[in-house]
Write a protein that holds these residues in place. Sequence first.
Motif, short mmCIF file in Angstrom:
data_model
loop_
_atom_site.label_atom_id
_atom_site.label_comp_id
_atom_site.label_asym_id
_atom_site.label_seq_id
_atom_site.Cartn_x
_atom_site.Cartn_y
_atom_site.Cartn_z
N SER A 49 0.36 -1.41 0.28
CA SER A 49 0.18 0.00 0.11
C SER A 49 0.74 1.50 0.32
N ILE A 50 0.62 2.87 -0.35
CA ILE A 50 1.62 3.84 -0.25
C ILE A 50 0.08 4.82 0.25
N LEU A 51 0.38 5.68 0.90
CA LEU A 51 -0.43 6.78 1.28
C LEU A 51 -0.08 8.19 0.72
N TYR A 52 -0.52 8.39 0.00
CA TYR A 52 -0.17 9.55 -0.09
C TYR A 52 -1.38 11.27 0.26
N GLN A 53 -0.54 11.70 -0.62
CA GLN A 53 -0.89 13.37 0.55
C GLN A 53 -1.41 14.62 -0.37
N CYS A 54 -2.38 15.38 -0.47
CA CYS A 54 -2.70 15.81 -1.42
C CYS A 54 -2.35 17.87 -1.35
N ASP A 55 -1.90 17.99 -2.52
CA ASP A 55 -1.25 19.27 -2.29
C ASP A 55 -2.24 20.42 -3.49
N GLU A 56 -3.41 20.55 -3.39
CA GLU A 56 -4.27 21.11 -4.20
C GLU A 56 -3.83 22.50 -4.79
N ILE A 121 -7.96 4.68 -3.00
CA ILE A 121 -9.17 5.47 -2.04
C ILE A 121 -9.12 6.91 -2.10
N PRO A 122 -9.86 7.50 -2.46
CA PRO A 122 -9.66 9.25 -2.34
C PRO A 122 -9.59 9.56 -0.62
N ILE A 123 -9.06 9.92 0.21
CA ILE A 123 -9.37 9.93 1.20
C ILE A 123 -9.73 11.65 1.73
N LEU A 124 -10.81 12.06 1.67
CA LEU A 124 -11.35 12.71 1.92
C LEU A 124 -12.20 13.65 3.26
N PHE A 125 -11.95 14.84 3.52
CA PHE A 125 -12.33 15.63 4.94
C PHE A 125 -13.38 16.99 4.98
N ARG A 126 -14.84 16.82 5.03
CA ARG A 126 -15.58 17.74 4.61
C ARG A 126 -15.24 17.99 3.16
N LYS A 127 -15.30 16.40 2.71
CA LYS A 127 -15.77 17.06 0.17
C LYS A 127 -14.02 17.50 -0.23
N GLN A 128 -13.63 17.75 1.05
CA GLN A 128 -12.29 18.31 0.04
C GLN A 128 -10.92 17.07 0.24
N LEU A 155 -10.69 8.04 9.19
CA LEU A 155 -9.91 8.94 10.28
C LEU A 155 -8.52 8.77 9.65
N ILE A 156 -8.03 8.45 8.93
CA ILE A 156 -6.45 9.07 8.75
C ILE A 156 -7.16 10.47 7.63
N ALA A 157 -7.69 10.76 7.29
CA ALA A 157 -8.55 12.54 6.41
C ALA A 157 -8.08 13.12 7.29
N GLY A 158 -8.99 12.83 9.25
CA GLY A 158 -9.37 14.30 9.97
C GLY A 158 -7.60 14.63 10.56
N HIS A 159 -6.89 13.38 11.02
CA HIS A 159 -5.44 13.43 10.66
C HIS A 159 -4.70 14.05 9.61
N LEU A 160 -5.09 14.07 8.11
CA LEU A 160 -4.26 14.65 7.27
C LEU A 160 -5.02 16.16 7.42
N PHE A 161 -5.69 16.56 7.65
CA PHE A 161 -6.10 17.60 7.77
C PHE A 161 -5.72 18.41 8.69
N ASN A 162 -5.64 17.94 9.57
CA ASN A 162 -4.79 18.38 10.98
C ASN A 162 -3.10 18.69 10.14
N ILE A 163 -3.08 17.70 9.71
CA ILE A 163 -1.20 18.09 9.64
C ILE A 163 -0.86 18.99 8.57
N ASN A 168 0.37 24.92 6.63
CA ASN A 168 0.61 25.68 6.68
C ASN A 168 0.78 27.06 6.84
N GLN A 169 0.13 26.71 8.55
CA GLN A 169 1.16 27.48 10.07
C GLN A 169 1.89 27.62 9.23
N LYS A 170 2.94 26.85 9.23
CA LYS A 170 4.08 26.80 9.55
C LYS A 170 4.78 27.54 8.20
N LYS A 171 4.36 27.52 7.28
CA LYS A 171 4.46 28.02 6.09
C LYS A 171 3.73 29.59 6.21
#
Length: 326
Positions: A49-56, A121-128, A155-163, A168-171
Amino acid sequence: IDVKYKSEVINSPNLSNVINQIFYQDLHPQILYTQCLQVICRSFECYQSILYQCDEKEDIIKSIANYGLGQQTDILIAFGQGQVGQVAISKETIILTNVPIFYSKIKSGLGESIPKCVIIIPILFRKQLQGILEMSFIQVPNQKQIQDLEGVTDLIAGHLFNISVIENQKKQVEILVKQEEELREIQNKQLLAMQKVEKTLEKIRLEKIKNEIILEACQDGVISFNKSGKIEFCNKAASDILAIPKEKIINQTAQSLLQIEIEFNSYPQPCIKSLHNNIIIKEKTEITLYNSEKEEISVLATIAVSEVENEIQFTMFLQKISVDLF
């Protein structure tokens, strides 16, 4: 994760609690996601398996953790590129049961095999879209297992969103720090420039004082005025020639005191005309002036035209004509 913890995780009836426990750990995100994939893959008999993070903002997906693929380098996939890129656009799960032969094989010490099924599988948080989970199986999961997998990704979606929020705050903080540094650098440059200007002005002021001291001691009368005719300097000799105190000469107009006219249309520089004598004053030109008693005074006048700080300045040198001159 130690052996006892692994056993508890795999046999846990509530996978959600186990994943939440993993996320509660104060570890680097990559380590957390790797542990999370281990639990999910072993629970669903997934071998890779591979977990990807999105940068829209950049329209790209990057791998952040994997299971069963070893120390794989980062993978960058553009939106719309391949099956993973298509899921990023559609935000819908893709199930591949006719896996191409060039697809990454499932390997063991005894050999290797092409997966029977790949689920993306898409990982969605609040449809994002927050990320994508790509998994390969030896056996095709049933519908219930697929639904459970989609539930786990919440569950992963919520954590990815927080990350992503933290990143973004760090940037933003980095941008603000950089802007502050740039502003400080600009302020320092402005301060240095101001100090340089102040030094230059002080040098000019001292030079002016020095020149005025020299002119004050000059035996010839010296009267300096600007382009509007306002008298700004007068030495003692000029005051004596006109028999008018210096303080009464300063700030008068040269036109009224000296009976002159400034002609700006002359070439190559403005010139001064004596109205009484109706002549242009050049070098040692004889003209007539009047003292405080309205008595005529014959003088030899010389005009010097200069430019100081982009302003035209006139200086008239006066020699009183007397028997001593001949």
